[in-house]
Design an enzyme around this catalytic site. Sequence first.
Site, PDB file in Angstrom:
ATOM      1  N   GLU A  64       0.790  -1.218   0.000  1.00  0.00           N
ATOM      2  CA  GLU A  64       0.000   0.000   0.000  1.00  0.00           C
ATOM      3  C   GLU A  64       0.829   1.278   0.000  1.00  0.00           C
ATOM      4  O   GLU A  64       0.483   2.265   0.674  1.00  0.00           O
ATOM      5  CB  GLU A  64      -0.920  -0.007   1.214  1.00  0.00           C
ATOM      6  CG  GLU A  64      -0.226  -0.005   2.587  1.00  0.00           C
ATOM      7  CD  GLU A  64       0.138  -1.364   3.134  1.00  0.00           C
ATOM      8  OE1 GLU A  64       0.421  -1.461   4.342  1.00  0.00           O
ATOM      9  OE2 GLU A  64       0.130  -2.345   2.372  1.00  0.00           O
ATOM     10  N   HIS A  82      -8.435  -3.833  -0.901  1.00  0.00           N
ATOM     11  CA  HIS A  82      -7.659  -3.945   0.333  1.00  0.00           C
ATOM     12  C   HIS A  82      -6.565  -2.879   0.385  1.00  0.00           C
ATOM     13  O   HIS A  82      -6.429  -2.165   1.396  1.00  0.00           O
ATOM     14  CB  HIS A  82      -7.044  -5.352   0.422  1.00  0.00           C
ATOM     15  CG  HIS A  82      -6.251  -5.588   1.665  1.00  0.00           C
ATOM     16  ND1 HIS A  82      -6.791  -6.169   2.793  1.00  0.00           N
ATOM     17  CD2 HIS A  82      -4.956  -5.329   1.971  1.00  0.00           C
ATOM     18  CE1 HIS A  82      -5.873  -6.252   3.728  1.00  0.00           C
ATOM     19  NE2 HIS A  82      -4.733  -5.745   3.256  1.00  0.00           N
ATOM     20  N   GLU A  83      -5.787  -2.770  -0.684  1.00  0.00           N
ATOM     21  CA  GLU A  83      -4.686  -1.807  -0.673  1.00  0.00           C
ATOM     22  C   GLU A  83      -5.205  -0.375  -0.646  1.00  0.00           C
ATOM     23  O   GLU A  83      -4.608   0.497   0.005  1.00  0.00           O
ATOM     24  CB  GLU A  83      -3.769  -2.030  -1.882  1.00  0.00           C
ATOM     25  CG  GLU A  83      -3.205  -3.435  -2.005  1.00  0.00           C
ATOM     26  CD  GLU A  83      -2.565  -3.965  -0.732  1.00  0.00           C
ATOM     27  OE1 GLU A  83      -2.013  -3.159   0.057  1.00  0.00           O
ATOM     28  OE2 GLU A  83      -2.627  -5.184  -0.499  1.00  0.00           O
ATOM     29  N   HIS A  86      -6.066   0.673   2.822  1.00  0.00           N
ATOM     30  CA  HIS A  86      -4.893   1.057   3.617  1.00  0.00           C
ATOM     31  C   HIS A  86      -4.640   2.563   3.566  1.00  0.00           C
ATOM     32  O   HIS A  86      -3.920   3.088   4.431  1.00  0.00           O
ATOM     33  CB  HIS A  86      -3.654   0.325   3.113  1.00  0.00           C
ATOM     34  CG  HIS A  86      -3.391  -0.981   3.787  1.00  0.00           C
ATOM     35  ND1 HIS A  86      -3.250  -1.103   5.159  1.00  0.00           N
ATOM     36  CD2 HIS A  86      -3.209  -2.230   3.284  1.00  0.00           C
ATOM     37  CE1 HIS A  86      -2.997  -2.370   5.468  1.00  0.00           C
ATOM     38  NE2 HIS A  86      -2.982  -3.072   4.349  1.00  0.00           N
ATOM     39  N   GLU A 104      -3.950  -4.126   9.575  1.00  0.00           N
ATOM     40  CA  GLU A 104      -4.488  -5.158   8.696  1.00  0.00           C
ATOM     41  C   GLU A 104      -5.905  -5.596   9.057  1.00  0.00           C
ATOM     42  O   GLU A 104      -6.717  -5.868   8.170  1.00  0.00           O
ATOM     43  CB  GLU A 104      -3.550  -6.360   8.669  1.00  0.00           C
ATOM     44  CG  GLU A 104      -2.163  -6.049   8.114  1.00  0.00           C
ATOM     45  CD  GLU A 104      -2.181  -5.614   6.649  1.00  0.00           C
ATOM     46  OE1 GLU A 104      -3.251  -5.646   6.022  1.00  0.00           O
ATOM     47  OE2 GLU A 104      -1.105  -5.242   6.142  1.00  0.00           O
ATOM     48  N   ASP A 129      10.287  -9.403  10.049  1.00  0.00           N
ATOM     49  CA  ASP A 129      10.476  -9.756   8.646  1.00  0.00           C
ATOM     50  C   ASP A 129      10.002 -11.164   8.324  1.00  0.00           C
ATOM     51  O   ASP A 129       9.809 -11.504   7.149  1.00  0.00           O
ATOM     52  CB  ASP A 129      11.950  -9.603   8.245  1.00  0.00           C
ATOM     53  CG  ASP A 129      12.330  -8.146   8.041  1.00  0.00           C
ATOM     54  OD1 ASP A 129      11.454  -7.380   7.620  1.00  0.00           O
ATOM     55  OD2 ASP A 129      13.484  -7.785   8.314  1.00  0.00           O
ATOM     56  N   TYR A 145      -5.029 -10.136  10.369  1.00  0.00           N
ATOM     57  CA  TYR A 145      -5.945  -9.716   9.310  1.00  0.00           C
ATOM     58  C   TYR A 145      -7.370 -10.179   9.607  1.00  0.00           C
ATOM     59  O   TYR A 145      -8.303  -9.366   9.685  1.00  0.00           O
ATOM     60  CB  TYR A 145      -5.511 -10.307   7.971  1.00  0.00           C
ATOM     61  CG  TYR A 145      -4.183  -9.877   7.430  1.00  0.00           C
ATOM     62  CD1 TYR A 145      -4.107  -9.147   6.248  1.00  0.00           C
ATOM     63  CD2 TYR A 145      -2.986 -10.232   8.045  1.00  0.00           C
ATOM     64  CE1 TYR A 145      -2.881  -8.762   5.701  1.00  0.00           C
ATOM     65  CE2 TYR A 145      -1.756  -9.858   7.514  1.00  0.00           C
ATOM     66  CZ  TYR A 145      -1.715  -9.129   6.347  1.00  0.00           C
ATOM     67  OH  TYR A 145      -0.513  -8.762   5.813  1.00  0.00           O
TER      68      TYR A 145
END
Length: 592
Positions: A262, A286-287, A290, A309, A362, A370
């Site tokens: 995003e 979804h993006e 954001h 999320e 990471d 989510y």
Amino acid sequence: MARSFAPDPHSFARPNEIAVRHLSLDLTADFDARRLAGRATLDLDVSSPDAGTLVLDTWQLAISAVTDGHGSDLRWELGEHDPILGQPLTIEVGSVSRVVVHYATTDDARALQWLEPEQTASGKQFLFTQNQPILGRSWIPCQDSPGVRASYDAVLRVPSDLLAVMSATNPTERAHDGVYRFAMDTRVPAYLVALAVGDLEFRALGERAGVYAEPSVVDAAAWEFADTEKMMEAAERLYGPYRWGRYDLLVLPPSFPYGGMENPRLTFATPTLLAGDRSLVTVVAHELAHSWSGNLVTNSTWNDIWLNEGFTVYFETRIDEELFGADYAAMILRLGRQELEHWLAVEKPRDTWLELDLTDPDEGPSKIPYEKGSLFLRTIEAAVGRERFDAFLRGYFERFAFESMDTETFLSYLRAELLEPAGITDEDLQVDAWVRGPGVPDNEPHFTSDAFDRVDAEVTAFLSGRPAAELATGDWVSQQWVHFIRALPDDLPFERFDDADATFGLSRSGNIENATAWLEKVIDAGYLFERPDVDAAMADFLTRHGRALYIKKVYLKLAATDRGLGRAREVYARARPGYHPVAQLTLDKILG
């Protein structure tokens, strides 16, 4: 008034003493050396009168000098390398308000992926970044915490036959000299600074939206994402104005490890969304969502990622409902609940809380923040009513726009602004069980779907012996196919799998969601190991795609048995060079 920053366990920075408020990059992209080199100029806000030391996050950067804004050398030191956090860059700034770091990236710049011509559709070199969550420090000396926001500008020099774009103001045509200038006037966290360089063309999708992609892909992408402007309008009707000017998309080569990223003003998107039937554009929703939950109001640390999320999944399904109807949204919700059930079964109990305790961000969280986060918000909506909840969310995005949010601050705001006025207690909602407890509390809402009921009827017919060709599947969308595949029992006779695959072409489906669901199913059933053509399709799938969530699912299924693990390692040995470092990091651990 000085900003206050929450402690971040994944950053060396000390922004409560000195914070970066603006970043200026001047970099040259050397594709032969696979290196970005130049300087980063950082303008500082000093909050503590006794502070004389600036601490930045870095990862294997080759630093040649650090100066003030007038070119005078400053004392600096790189600390010991931490295998998760990298190295702190400590700079004695005294009363200086501007610092210039002269540096170059190295071969271990994990945010950067340099692609050879054979890895792209155009046959030209390509570079893209992926900073989230803490990889930005591998190409920018920065305060790499989602709680620290800075505006930025950049000058980038690239080969003249390529176009450069960033999460900022962007060109739509190539510069003849290969020099590009960018500006992002709004303060953003380091993970949202993004760069891509490639053989790109632009197509407009509306007054505020467009798409960049390689020449052979761009027209298909423009067709697939044609409803982007409508999505923007639907989102604004729900939760207020879009605050970022433009919303463009960039379709990346297949090694991009996510469905989408995003980055403000320029969402990075996987080519797996180009299904040819607009069936996967919910990822765009979804993006886009954001732009409110994540980019506008950002989690303070990666342990609070559900605030990004979970909110975004909730918002995404509301956009889907606005555009495609309640039954379409119900299918998304049902599939999300199935996804959540999968991850609850494989994660440790502590990792199923909403408020996480990540060692290495990471490695990435599962889908729990989510889907459980979205389900928690649906539970709140059910308790107070949609109209009241929508007003609360609009006020939340407005009140905390361009700020950071941690879990406890959100819960305090939720109680004061919504629950207490509605006469609802934490105990009524089981708030603590949702946020700091394992699994899913028993007050979750449930979702019905007429579209899935029709699929269930066809599953019953198929299991009763009806040939696949006689099933009523002609108007099914992607979500119905996934539901159909998941509903097949693992002990289904292999000839029935043969029938379904021959009729519907599931092993080599061009839809990544359908193909992934099918491969997971046939691995669990043992069918894949008895059908060389299906095994070959699996290997082709894992070699062609780099979208981490989906390939991870297939590798996990393979790795569950000794036979499958051996086969997974064979395929991975061939496929690994084409994966992004984000995907490599996770898969290396799964496959040993």
